[in-house]
Design a protein around this motif. Structure first.
Motif, PDB file in Angstrom:
ATOM      1  N   LYS A 179      10.335  -6.815 -53.061  1.00  0.00           N
ATOM      2  CA  LYS A 179      11.128  -6.669 -54.286  1.00  0.00           C
ATOM      3  C   LYS A 179      10.461  -5.707 -55.265  1.00  0.00           C
ATOM      4  O   LYS A 179       9.250  -5.719 -55.435  1.00  0.00           O
ATOM      5  CB  LYS A 179      11.310  -8.037 -54.960  1.00  0.00           C
ATOM      6  CG  LYS A 179      12.370  -8.903 -54.302  1.00  0.00           C
ATOM      7  CD  LYS A 179      12.433 -10.288 -54.914  1.00  0.00           C
ATOM      8  CE  LYS A 179      12.872 -10.268 -56.357  1.00  0.00           C
ATOM      9  NZ  LYS A 179      13.061 -11.641 -56.901  1.00  0.00           N
ATOM     10  N   ARG A 180      11.287  -4.886 -55.883  1.00  0.00           N
ATOM     11  CA  ARG A 180      10.853  -3.910 -56.897  1.00  0.00           C
ATOM     12  C   ARG A 180       9.954  -2.821 -56.329  1.00  0.00           C
ATOM     13  O   ARG A 180       9.256  -2.146 -57.067  1.00  0.00           O
ATOM     14  CB  ARG A 180      10.140  -4.583 -58.079  1.00  0.00           C
ATOM     15  CG  ARG A 180      10.857  -5.762 -58.717  1.00  0.00           C
ATOM     16  CD  ARG A 180      12.243  -5.434 -59.224  1.00  0.00           C
ATOM     17  NE  ARG A 180      12.748  -6.368 -60.207  1.00  0.00           N
ATOM     18  CZ  ARG A 180      13.307  -7.554 -59.935  1.00  0.00           C
ATOM     19  NH1 ARG A 180      13.400  -7.954 -58.680  1.00  0.00           N
ATOM     20  NH2 ARG A 180      13.783  -8.316 -60.900  1.00  0.00           N
ATOM     21  N   THR A 181       9.921  -2.649 -55.007  1.00  0.00           N
ATOM     22  CA  THR A 181       9.239  -1.495 -54.412  1.00  0.00           C
ATOM     23  C   THR A 181      10.267  -0.377 -54.247  1.00  0.00           C
ATOM     24  O   THR A 181      11.435  -0.533 -54.591  1.00  0.00           O
ATOM     25  CB  THR A 181       8.628  -1.833 -53.047  1.00  0.00           C
ATOM     26  OG1 THR A 181       9.693  -2.091 -52.112  1.00  0.00           O
ATOM     27  CG2 THR A 181       7.718  -3.052 -53.120  1.00  0.00           C
ATOM     28  N   PHE A 182       9.836   0.745 -53.655  1.00  0.00           N
ATOM     29  CA  PHE A 182      10.753   1.864 -53.420  1.00  0.00           C
ATOM     30  C   PHE A 182      11.092   2.003 -51.931  1.00  0.00           C
ATOM     31  O   PHE A 182      11.542   3.056 -51.493  1.00  0.00           O
ATOM     32  CB  PHE A 182      10.139   3.151 -53.961  1.00  0.00           C
ATOM     33  CG  PHE A 182      10.028   3.161 -55.460  1.00  0.00           C
ATOM     34  CD1 PHE A 182      11.098   3.558 -56.248  1.00  0.00           C
ATOM     35  CD2 PHE A 182       8.868   2.743 -56.089  1.00  0.00           C
ATOM     36  CE1 PHE A 182      11.012   3.552 -57.625  1.00  0.00           C
ATOM     37  CE2 PHE A 182       8.762   2.738 -57.463  1.00  0.00           C
ATOM     38  CZ  PHE A 182       9.841   3.139 -58.243  1.00  0.00           C
ATOM     39  N   VAL A 183      10.876   0.954 -51.175  1.00  0.00           N
ATOM     40  CA  VAL A 183      11.235   0.960 -49.756  1.00  0.00           C
ATOM     41  C   VAL A 183      12.755   0.897 -49.651  1.00  0.00           C
ATOM     42  O   VAL A 183      13.380  -0.078 -50.074  1.00  0.00           O
ATOM     43  CB  VAL A 183      10.594  -0.222 -49.011  1.00  0.00           C
ATOM     44  CG1 VAL A 183      11.063  -0.251 -47.561  1.00  0.00           C
ATOM     45  CG2 VAL A 183       9.072  -0.147 -49.084  1.00  0.00           C
ATOM     46  N   SER A 184      13.350   1.928 -49.091  1.00  0.00           N
ATOM     47  CA  SER A 184      14.817   1.998 -49.018  1.00  0.00           C
ATOM     48  C   SER A 184      15.340   1.829 -47.598  1.00  0.00           C
ATOM     49  O   SER A 184      16.542   1.678 -47.396  1.00  0.00           O
ATOM     50  CB  SER A 184      15.309   3.331 -49.578  1.00  0.00           C
ATOM     51  OG  SER A 184      14.734   4.415 -48.863  1.00  0.00           O
ATOM     52  N   SER A 185      14.438   1.865 -46.613  1.00  0.00           N
ATOM     53  CA  SER A 185      14.860   1.759 -45.219  1.00  0.00           C
ATOM     54  C   SER A 185      13.755   1.066 -44.421  1.00  0.00           C
ATOM     55  O   SER A 185      12.571   1.343 -44.626  1.00  0.00           O
ATOM     56  CB  SER A 185      15.131   3.160 -44.638  1.00  0.00           C
ATOM     57  OG  SER A 185      15.541   3.070 -43.297  1.00  0.00           O
ATOM     58  N   LEU A 186      14.152   0.166 -43.528  1.00  0.00           N
ATOM     59  CA  LEU A 186      13.174  -0.567 -42.722  1.00  0.00           C
ATOM     60  C   LEU A 186      13.091   0.037 -41.320  1.00  0.00           C
ATOM     61  O   LEU A 186      14.106   0.443 -40.751  1.00  0.00           O
ATOM     62  CB  LEU A 186      13.565  -2.041 -42.624  1.00  0.00           C
ATOM     63  CG  LEU A 186      13.580  -2.829 -43.944  1.00  0.00           C
ATOM     64  CD1 LEU A 186      13.940  -4.281 -43.677  1.00  0.00           C
ATOM     65  CD2 LEU A 186      12.240  -2.740 -44.654  1.00  0.00           C
ATOM     66  N   PRO A 187      11.877   0.058 -40.730  1.00  0.00           N
ATOM     67  CA  PRO A 187      11.722   0.613 -39.384  1.00  0.00           C
ATOM     68  C   PRO A 187      12.264  -0.333 -38.322  1.00  0.00           C
ATOM     69  O   PRO A 187      12.441  -1.532 -38.574  1.00  0.00           O
ATOM     70  CB  PRO A 187      10.205   0.770 -39.260  1.00  0.00           C
ATOM     71  CG  PRO A 187       9.645  -0.300 -40.146  1.00  0.00           C
ATOM     72  CD  PRO A 187      10.586  -0.398 -41.311  1.00  0.00           C
ATOM     73  N   ALA A 188      12.506   0.193 -37.132  1.00  0.00           N
ATOM     74  CA  ALA A 188      13.049  -0.620 -36.033  1.00  0.00           C
ATOM     75  C   ALA A 188      12.106  -1.746 -35.656  1.00  0.00           C
ATOM     76  O   ALA A 188      12.535  -2.815 -35.187  1.00  0.00           O
ATOM     77  CB  ALA A 188      13.318   0.271 -34.814  1.00  0.00           C
ATOM     78  N   GLY A 189      10.796  -1.560 -35.887  1.00  0.00           N
ATOM     79  CA  GLY A 189       9.815  -2.586 -35.529  1.00  0.00           C
ATOM     80  C   GLY A 189      10.022  -3.902 -36.247  1.00  0.00           C
ATOM     81  O   GLY A 189       9.567  -4.948 -35.783  1.00  0.00           O
ATOM     82  N   ILE A 190      10.740  -3.856 -37.357  1.00  0.00           N
ATOM     83  CA  ILE A 190      10.970  -5.090 -38.124  1.00  0.00           C
ATOM     84  C   ILE A 190      11.747  -6.103 -37.299  1.00  0.00           C
ATOM     85  O   ILE A 190      11.615  -7.316 -37.487  1.00  0.00           O
ATOM     86  CB  ILE A 190      11.719  -4.763 -39.446  1.00  0.00           C
ATOM     87  CG1 ILE A 190      11.460  -5.850 -40.499  1.00  0.00           C
ATOM     88  CG2 ILE A 190      13.215  -4.613 -39.245  1.00  0.00           C
ATOM     89  CD1 ILE A 190      10.190  -5.719 -41.249  1.00  0.00           C
TER      90      ILE A 190
END
Length: 917
Positions: free
Chosen positions: A623-634
């Motif tokens: 939350k409140r980070t600038f991560v806009s996309s998650l990698p496939a590894g998730i």
């Protein structure tokens, strides 16, 4: 805490034997033997921990038990991770499995060797217990010694001079009136508050007052305490009544049975108006065992309880009043402090050069009379020099532990902690990780308790629900102070009293439970298990490896972690909120034991593909980070229960933020353990909307950037998410409409619903949601009055309408909105009039009206809302405000019963708040 450590290992061993049988091979026998040895040791631990306070040798023995339990837990944790089953197929998987089998043979051999070492240590420690003559846990202890130790600190409270007491006159008069006046039937009054607030002192002054002595025929005082015996309570009660009346005490009093004592009390009290104080009640059982001794003769008799348990009154019949004793206000606290600290000075006046330090010390007491008296008394023996007093301020925990002048204070404060069951003790000690004056959020604390494995499973409840029960129990025991409750009557934020915090920090360090990085050097010999870094802690020692560290929690926005995390191989919990991180640290991937990772409020923009290696991760907070996309590894993190990522910005509205979430990869449906997911941006990914329907364990879900044509896929998904309690849906833009016509079975346990989209009409199924407690409609632009459609919802507590209605009038009928506490009407551009029928919204506490620019007057019927406390007017035209301000105006009269009226308007490029009343 040694008891807790052993209990945790025993539970882990039981799970180990039950679930890992196929991998144990020849070490199974060793594990069972270790179980037996630890069970045997545990039976003596309670006695050892009780006596270790005053016996240094015994304290060292308890520490050895705790250390060996922690080491055993490390070994078991490592083994369970290495032997976890792998998934996959094909030749490559076969080769990997063959390689793993060889490694597992080595690991099994290493486990056997380590278990032998642990068993040898356990047996050696067990043998040393003979030197201390320890009793088994099931052997009765001598209650007289316990009661004497328990009551000793209470004696001072019973015999204080009037001159030594401040701030009790008002509560004293109130309690006297409750006792003397009121109905004729037997009733009870409970005085509630944390230890040291002065409950006993206050009630003793009331009990000894002339109105009470004059109004009642019989009087008795019984100190109950933890280790009560019903026979002794009855005996003391009877003796008290007889002695205060100058009547003869029976010769056979000491040999009377419970039944004889009850008969004697009933016969004596019949047709008398009596008052009895039951001081320091710790359980309702104490009352249940003696209640039949006190008859109700309709003479106006009264029973007074003092207790630390806020829910005790709910458990007792005939409770007429509960008085929650509050801390002393600042001026009275200062008066009491000066009376004690400067008793040798003329008129007990603080010298000017000591005033700043005195007030700093007093601030730590937080209005607790016992603390003020004890610490003031200690300071009165010190030289009136700033440095002497600064030592007390800076080393208060040490003074509490070792200074005899503070022994009574320490004992009374620690009683509540000592009375906790083991699972609550570890939860409470864990609060020492939070910095001083830190407002602890309920959900933050609950998540940490769960991943630390402090919360026990309970059939039919989620882990979060059980953890919230723990929190409420600690609040009930007056160990946690509630700072703010939400509208749903749940704790929102809380804190620990400064002195209790000093005690639990000291105890946490003694028990190797939590270490605070506060500039004090940590010895290389200390096996630090949990480390908390506060804002002013400075850098952690660069030469420290912390190989046994389980949890690292940073509350600092300056700590750089320049030495990385390579030395923390056993780390399970990592909290890096607000840490100065601009990229994901590569060594985090090597922390394979991680269950909890919070990067909230950092500057991180992306996660690496190798995040898949953290396969035991349960909570990932972005939350409140600038991560806009998650990698496939998730998608390989199959243990993940919570995946949280969203941030806010103001673009579409001056008043309400837009929400930005994250794009997730295909395959997210494999994360079937997920209970919380938010917020997912779907854009044009139609398959993703349907894939979310595979996450059938979800309780909370947020979906952003939905399109009108995805309506059927959305309904398909919602039909399958039967456990949802919170749903947050946002369309691609303000005008994008969402269709819910094909939703056949909405989640019936839904409690919170946010719909930020255009709606052709209010979906009919919303009115059928029996458990919905919060509803937010934004950009709906409904043509029909939504209040009419929603007023029958039986559980609705908060309703927000934001650009949600295009009509000119809102109305609700009598008996509408039976549970509503907060109503928000925002940016309803065409709204001219609001009509609230008499009898509707009976519990409304707050009304917000924002930028309703053509609204002519306050709601018709607002004068009937008897419980309303706050009226907040945002960006309302000056003509509207004048109708409220005008003294003789009709609106002024209709809102005069409202406690606070606030106007918020724009001035000089910022929001300005003005209190109109």
């Amino acid at each position: 805490m040694a008891m807790i450590a052993v209990q945790v290992v025993l539970e882990k061993l039981a799970s180990f034997v039950a679930e890992e049988t196929r991998f144990l091979g020849g070490v199974r026998g060793g594990i069972v033997e270790l179980q037996d040895d630890l069970y045997s040791m545990k039976s003596f631990l309670q006695d050892a921990e009780d006596r270790s306070e005053s016996d240094q040798g015994l304290r060292a023995w308890v520490k050895q038990v705790r250390d060996v339990a922690y080491d055993a837990e490390d070994i078991l944790e490592e083994f369970m991770l290495r032997f976890a089953p792998s998934h996959g197929s094909g030749f490559t998987h076969y080769l990997r499995n063959s390689y793993r089998s060889i490694r597992k043979l080595r690991a099994r051999h290493r486990l056997a060797v380590q278990l032998q070492s642990i068993k040898a240590r356990v047996r050696a420690i067990s043998e040393r217990r003979n030197a201390f003559s320890l009793n088994r846990i099931d052997m009765p202890s001598t209650s007289s010694a316990t009661v004497e130790k328990w009551q000793a600190p209470r004696l001072a409270a019973l015999y204080l001079d009037e001159a030594d007491v401040v701030g009790i006159e008002n509560p004293k008069h109130l309690l006297v009136s409750w006792l003397v006046e009121g109905e004729e039937k037997l009733s009870s009054i409970s005085v509630v508050g944390m230890g040291g607030l002065g409950k006993t002192t206050l009630v003793k002054k009331v009990y000894d007052s002339h109105p009470i002595r004059r109004s009642f025929d019989a009087h008795s005082w019984v100190t109950v305490s933890k280790s009560f015996a019903s026979t002794e309570l009855l005996r003391v009660a009877l003796q008290g009544f007889l002695v205060t009346a100058n009547e003869r005490v029976p010769d056979n009093l000491q040999s009377m049975t419970d039944l004889q004592l009850i008969d004697a009390l009933r016969n004596y009290l019949w047709r008398r108006r009596y008052v009895i104080v039951l001081d320091d009640v710790w359980t309702v059982n104490a009352w249940e065992t003696i209640r039949y001794a006190f008859p109700d003769c309709n003479c106006g008799s009264r029973i007074i309880f003092t207790t630390r348990l806020s829910n005790l009154a709910e458990s007792i019949e005939n409770t007429s009043h509960v008085y929650e004793l509050q801390a002393l206000p600042e001026n009275e606290a200062w008066t009491l402090f000066c009376m004690k600290a400067f008793r040798g000075e003329h008129k007990a006046v603080c010298p000017p050069e000591l005033e700043e330090m005195s007030r700093n010390i007093l601030r730590k007491c937080e209005g607790l009379p016992l603390a003020i008296v004890a610490i003031g008394g200690l300071l009165s023996k010190k030289k009136n020099e700033g440095l002497e007093w600064k030592k007390v301020h800076d080393c208060l925990a040490t003074e509490l532990k070792s200074n005899n002048d503070l022994e009574s204070l320490r004992r009374i404060l620690q009683l509540s902690y000592d009375d906790l069951p083991y699972y609550l003790k570890q939860c409470y000690l864990y609060l020492s990780v939070f910095p001083e004056d830190y407002l602890i959020k309920r959900m933050k604390m609950i998540r940490l308790w769960i991943v630390e494995r402090f919360v026990e499973e309970k059939p039919g409840f989620t882990m979060e629900e059980v953890a919230e029960e723990y929190l409420n129990e600690l609040v009930n025991r007056s160990l946690i102070q509630v700072v703010e409750m939400n509208y749903f009557n749940r704790v929102k934020t809380c804190r620990v009293h400064d002195l209790m915090r000093e005690i639990i920090q000291m105890k946490s360090r003694e028990e190797s439970f939590v270490m605070i990085a506060n500039g004090t050097r940590i010895s290389n010999n200390e096996k630090v298990r949990r480390l908390s870094i506060h804002e002013n802690s400075g850098e952690v020692q660069s030469d420290m490896r912390f190989p046994y560290l389980w949890s690292l929690l940073s509350f600092s926005s300056h700590h750089s972690f320049e030495h990385g995390f390579r030395n923390y191989k056993l780390l399970r919990v990592l909290n890096l909120d607000r840490a100065p991180l601009s990229s994901f640290l590569p060594e985090l991937i090597e922390l394979i034991h991680l269950r909890y990772l919070s990067l909230r409020w950092t500057m991180i923009r992306e996660l690496p593909e190798s995040i898949r290696k953290l396969k035991y991760l349960e909570i990932l907070d972005l939350k409140r980070t600038f991560v806009s996309s998650l990698p496939a590894g998730i998608t390989q993190l199959t243990c993940l229960c919570q995946l949280r990522n969203y941030r806010h910005s103001f673009q579409s509205s001056l008043f309400f933020p837009d929400t930005h979430g994250m794009r997730v990869p295909s395959g997210i449906g494999r994360l079937t353990s997920l209970q919380k997911l938010g917020s997912v941006e779907v854009n044009e990914d139609y398959e993703l909307v349907r894939e979310l329907g595979k996450l059938t364990s979800l309780r909370r879900l947020g979906i952003l950037k939905l399109r009108e044509e995805q309506g059927m896929d959305l309904c398909y998904t919602l039909d399958r998410l039967k456990h949802l309690t919170a749903l947050y849906l946002v369309s691609l833009n303000n005008t994008e409409s969402l269709q819910f016509d094909s939703l056949s079975s909405p989640p019936k346990y839904l409690q919170r619903l946010y719909l930020k989209c255009s709606l052709p009409a209010l979906p009919g199924w919303i009115a059928s949601l029996q458990y919905i407690s919060k509803l937010v409609l934004q950009y709906s632009n409904l043509k029909s009055d939504p209040l009419k459609a929603l007023q029958k919802l039986p559980s609705l507590v908060v309703l927000e309408l934001r650009q949600a209605y295009a009509g000119e009038e809102l109305c609700c009928d009598p008996s509408g909105f039976p549970k509503l506490k907060k109503l928000g009407l925002h940016e309803l551009d065409r709204l001219r009039r609001i009509r609230i029928a008499k009898g509707s919204m009976p519990g409304l506490e707050r009304l917000d009206i924002t930028a309703c620019t053509v609204l002519e007057t306050v709601p018709d019927g607002i004068e009937n809302l008897k419980n309303i406390e706050d009226l907040v007017l945002w960006y309302m035209p000056s003509t509207f405000i004048k109708t409220i301000k005008r003294y003789r105006g009709e609106d002024f009269q209709r809102v005069k019963h409202i406690t606070t009226i606030t106007r918020i308007y724009e001035g000089g490029g910022r929001w300005v708040s003005e209190t109109l009343r």
